[in-house]
Design a protein around this motif. Structure first.
Motif, PDB file in Angstrom:
ATOM      1  N   THR A 237      -1.966   7.130 -13.408  1.00 49.43           N
ATOM      2  CA  THR A 237      -2.294   6.173 -12.360  1.00 49.43           C
ATOM      3  C   THR A 237      -2.931   6.854 -11.163  1.00 49.43           C
ATOM      4  O   THR A 237      -2.547   7.970 -10.807  1.00 49.43           O
ATOM      5  CB  THR A 237      -1.043   5.378 -11.912  1.00 49.43           C
ATOM      6  N   GLY A 238      -3.940   6.221 -10.580  1.00 45.50           N
ATOM      7  CA  GLY A 238      -4.552   6.747  -9.371  1.00 45.50           C
ATOM      8  C   GLY A 238      -4.065   6.010  -8.154  1.00 45.50           C
ATOM      9  O   GLY A 238      -3.773   6.601  -7.132  1.00 45.50           O
ATOM     10  N   GLU A 239      -3.947   4.666  -8.265  1.00 47.68           N
ATOM     11  CA  GLU A 239      -3.584   3.887  -7.080  1.00 47.68           C
ATOM     12  C   GLU A 239      -2.837   2.601  -7.399  1.00 47.68           C
ATOM     13  O   GLU A 239      -2.322   1.949  -6.503  1.00 47.68           O
ATOM     14  CB  GLU A 239      -4.849   3.548  -6.283  1.00 47.68           C
TER      15      GLU A 239
ATOM     16  N   GLY B  63       4.423   5.821  -2.453  1.00 50.52           N
ATOM     17  CA  GLY B  63       4.185   5.751  -3.885  1.00 50.52           C
ATOM     18  C   GLY B  63       5.447   5.614  -4.711  1.00 50.52           C
ATOM     19  O   GLY B  63       5.398   5.727  -5.934  1.00 50.52           O
ATOM     20  N   SER B  64       6.589   5.334  -4.081  1.00 52.76           N
ATOM     21  CA  SER B  64       7.831   5.281  -4.852  1.00 52.76           C
ATOM     22  C   SER B  64       8.102   3.879  -5.414  1.00 52.76           C
ATOM     23  O   SER B  64       9.149   3.636  -6.013  1.00 52.76           O
ATOM     24  CB  SER B  64       9.005   5.790  -4.029  1.00 52.76           C
ATOM     25  N   GLU B  65       7.157   2.961  -5.228  1.00 55.57           N
ATOM     26  CA  GLU B  65       7.161   1.677  -5.943  1.00 55.57           C
ATOM     27  C   GLU B  65       8.454   0.884  -5.756  1.00 55.57           C
ATOM     28  O   GLU B  65       8.942   0.247  -6.696  1.00 55.57           O
ATOM     29  CB  GLU B  65       6.873   1.898  -7.444  1.00 55.57           C
TER      30      GLU B  65
ATOM     31  N   LEU C 265       7.776   9.388  -8.855  1.00 58.47           N
ATOM     32  CA  LEU C 265       8.098   9.935  -7.539  1.00 58.47           C
ATOM     33  C   LEU C 265       7.315  11.214  -7.262  1.00 58.47           C
ATOM     34  O   LEU C 265       7.137  12.043  -8.139  1.00 58.47           O
ATOM     35  CB  LEU C 265       9.602  10.209  -7.452  1.00 58.47           C
ATOM     36  N   ASP C 266       6.859  11.362  -6.018  1.00 53.87           N
ATOM     37  CA  ASP C 266       6.009  12.488  -5.641  1.00 53.87           C
ATOM     38  C   ASP C 266       6.853  13.733  -5.363  1.00 53.87           C
ATOM     39  O   ASP C 266       7.084  14.104  -4.223  1.00 53.87           O
ATOM     40  CB  ASP C 266       5.181  12.110  -4.413  1.00 53.87           C
TER      41      ASP C 266
ATOM     42  N   ASN D 128       0.834  -1.215   0.000  1.00 58.62           N
ATOM     43  CA  ASN D 128       0.000   0.000   0.000  1.00 58.62           C
ATOM     44  C   ASN D 128       0.861   1.254   0.000  1.00 58.62           C
ATOM     45  O   ASN D 128       0.577   2.229  -0.698  1.00 58.62           O
ATOM     46  CB  ASN D 128      -0.905   0.051   1.248  1.00 58.62           C
ATOM     47  N   ILE D 129       1.929   1.245   0.809  1.00 61.70           N
ATOM     48  CA  ILE D 129       2.813   2.417   0.872  1.00 61.70           C
ATOM     49  C   ILE D 129       3.576   2.563  -0.443  1.00 61.70           C
ATOM     50  O   ILE D 129       3.685   3.655  -1.001  1.00 61.70           O
ATOM     51  CB  ILE D 129       3.783   2.302   2.068  1.00 61.70           C
TER      52      ILE D 129
END
Lengths: 481, 481
Positions: free
Chosen positions: A422-424, A208-210, B200-201, A155-156
């Protein structure tokens, strides 16, 4: 989606790499038997498969750090993995990589209702966090559809959302702190159980840094008191664009439902055949849920009814009790299962400004005719997060490629109307080469320079997120050092 | 707070630098007359003053880019400046720097109520954004106390909050997109009018980066429909810790006021003498504001009354109309002005977990006795964002240093109880050397490596945010290149 060829110099050293991992980890934490590593060959984007060189399943931050240190010293790529539910190929291994899985990091570490946080190891599932909190009257807000299986680590990494993120935000809005293992094995702490952050906001950067910057092993999550009650309504329309307009008007009015879910006609047909949810036969259905005290619920539903009535709905169905509420949600919750019965599909994840929903839906229909492939739309409409499902036949040669080309057109459309790839679900391998649609070369370059800081050898989650062509200079520089 | 000596090689080239700026900018956009640059010698942390080499006041992103390019080519430090309301010295110039001010970037560019955003040039003031939106029934949520003067550029640089951020979040929760000028003069776009962010955010990274990474010239801000109504109540207690406990219980109950403001006895005394707000004489006063429909307001106030009554308040004063509401807010809003009449003060900005408020308040009282300096507390209690005001006499030699030592002790206390050095004022020069209290050397190092990416020459907002000792290797490497 092309993956780079594995590095033969790493493959030839596989026995030494596995021995080095075994030297610093418990016996059952390292898996290298090809029969067993095969279980990790793909995530939920099953069209792509590749077994890794080895899999490591640590039980502590220290064990994750030990594994990262070995891979760093030996120059071996690392693929971080939560539960493997990524729809974008975010956890797809390469043959020369070591998968580091977080699924055994399963401790609930601390609950503090006064300061409203829970501290967990990140291998716990999303749903188990809320289950742990339920007896105390609290919950954790982000609720991806895969919440029964997916982990907080995933999730993170993907900044996951869910049906309820319209009201409560996505993971980044609910993450307060993180313990991170960097590629060197070094452990850093980001954020903490309070609102401030001095200096640069690296916690936000990690979210969100995958898996490009490090592995999050522990997290501090914001928890919220459970609302007194919640009630869904179902609204059916004879025109898909009017349903989109209804969403836009609800948002504009200032009523803030916890969820506005949208299903179009192809989706409704599949859902009815599968789940018999008793939905009306029409062009589009919205499921809108509001929550609060009985007075607040009544007030909000009154406003929504006014807005819907002005648009002449086929049906406006309120739920008067828990059974009726469950019936309304049943169809939406079974949508992905129902679509799976129709055949293979890829599930997209573009986001558009809410006011652009009607136009985007119309254009997706046109693209569907152009590409000759059926598409069904089921998504979180309140925040413009679309999930078009493109149906194809995996056994027909060339069909996957056609579906991917159609998907790319839809995502380009999302970017054109002011939206986002992308949203999520994240970029993963799926949208890697479309990043150039969203970002100018300079914008991408600076993202990759930030990655250079955290992962100078470019070992973490290879061939994801950044277009291969654009990232080549960074990877070559890393290899030369 | 020591500032590094200006670079004599830059000072000796001052005429050439000003000429180079004049060559690319309109005549009235470059100020170098010492009589005029003096107006920019400090921000709201007036204890520190230093006039810059020159001041540039551009009217467009292109002009900001042109100025940045000149400074980059000539190796001249740049100090970004909004309205200069920083309480942490975030806009303090150095003698060898060029101030780039955003105050002439004053256009409202686009309002989109359907997709709920406003696009502005960042020199507009915070209050003017909400004023622009008022006729449409919308508002922009973050509302720093300085909102009449402070600019959106400064709000983004400091991730500003305000009384209402308990419900609506701080700037980072309300910023959707930004146009950024990098140190090279290159312009990049971050985020956009939708919820997603691929890769990246960097938008989150820029928010709160205190001018260390670039200058934000345009912003897309989330706007919200105005609530139907709002109503404050005043609750007085005979014991400061019990007031802190009341805050914790309100938060724990799940009621979500838009604001919970706290004033202690020294603050109340000053406010009464100044504003005659008619507050009760007691140890602490809370101002709690709720909003929504009349039913929602009544429901929330009922819950708050129950919670307060159980703690035996001196007074629970509801407002029945706009005049009574204004009277309740009058004292809180005049608090900083009232304190100013008592003498010089420094205003701190630590954040603690809400449950630690009673303990922290008690310890601040003890520190006050130890240091022999009076302190008054007036702050956003709902999210644990404290603003202790330390009173001192600027004309007494050594008094400022004693006040700073006392302040440092309070901020160390905040970190010790699990909090943070800053909630909304930023680090600036004020808390620069305390960053080592909050962060381990490795944590700081990686923040500075991220700065290296965006500002390899370390020209942007020099001597702020990072401890001088810790940043020396980065600055020396930059100078050598």
């Amino acid at each position: 989606m092309a993956m780079p060829a594995p590095d033969p110099r790493i493959l030839s050293r596989a026995p030494q790499i596995v021995a080095a991992l075994r030297a610093v980890l418990p016996g059952d934490a390292v898996i290298s038997d090809p029969e067993e590593t095969r279980a990790y060959e793909c995530d939920a984007l099953t069209a792509y498969r590749c077994a890794p060189l080895a899999v490591v399943l640590p039980r502590s931050t220290a064990e994750v750090a030990a594994a990262m240190r070995v891979c760093h010293e030996l120059g071996v790529p690392v693929v971080p993995r939560g539960a493997g539910t990524s729809l974008a190929g975010g956890a797809l291994p390469t043959a020369d990589s070591v998968v580091i899985g977080t699924m055994r990091l399963r401790d609930m570490l601390e609950i503090d209702t006064e300061n409203r946080f829970i501290r967990v190891q990140t291998g716990v599932t999303n749903l188990s966090v809320s289950a742990e909190l339920e007896p105390l009257g609290f919950f954790y807000a982000p609720d991806p559809s895969s919440q029964l299986a997916c982990t907080i680590a995933g999730n993170i990494a993907m900044n996951s959302g869910g049906a309820h993120c319209l009201k409560y935000g996505v993971t980044t809005n609910n993450l307060m702190g993180a313990t991170v293992v960097l590629t060197t094995g070094e452990v850093i702490e980001l954020g903490g159980p309070e609102m401030g952050a001095a200096g640069l906001d690296l916690l936000g950067l990690f979210c969100g840094s995958e898996g490009q910057l490090g592995i999050v092993t522990e997290a501090i999550l914001r928890i919220l008191p459970r609302p007194e009650g919640a009630r869904p309504v179902l609204i059916g329309f004879n025109d898909a664009e009017v349903a989109g307009e209804c969403v836009a008007r609800i948002i504009r009015s200032g009523v803030l439902p916890v969820a506005i879910e949208y299903m179009d006609e192809p989706c409704l047909r599949a859902v009815e055949a599968f789940a018999h949810a008793g939905y009306p036969k029409c062009a589009a259905v919205l499921v809108v849920e509001v929550e609060g005290s009985p007075e607040e619920i009544a007030f909000q539903l009154g406003r929504i009814r006014e807005i819907a009535d002005a648009l002449d709905p086929v049906e406006f169905r309120e739920s008067r009790n828990a059974d009726e509420a469950a019936a309304i949600w049943k169809g939406r919750k079974s949508a992905f299962g129902a679509m799976g019965r129709l055949g293979d599909y890829i599930c997209l994840d573009g986001t558009v400004p809410v006011g652009k929903l009607p136009y985007t839906l119309k254009m997706i229909g046109e693209l569907s005719r152009q590409h000759g492939l059926e598409v069904a739309n089921v998504f979180h409409a309140g925040d413009g997060n679309m999930h078009p499902l493109i149906l194809f036949n995996a056994n027909t040669p060339g069909d996957l490629e056609r579906a991917e080309a159609f998907g790319a057109d839809i995502l380009r459309l999302c970017v054109e109307v002011g939206g986002c790839l992308t949203g999520e679900h994240g970029v993963g391998i799926e949208k890697r080469d479309l990043m150039s649609t969203q970002y100018a070369p300079d914008d991408l370059a600076i993202q990759m320079q930030v990655k250079d800081v955290f992962d100078p050898q470019w070992l973490l989650n290879p061939a994801k997120v950044f277009p291969l062509a654009a990232s080549r200079p960074h990877r070559e520089r890393a290899a030369a050092e």
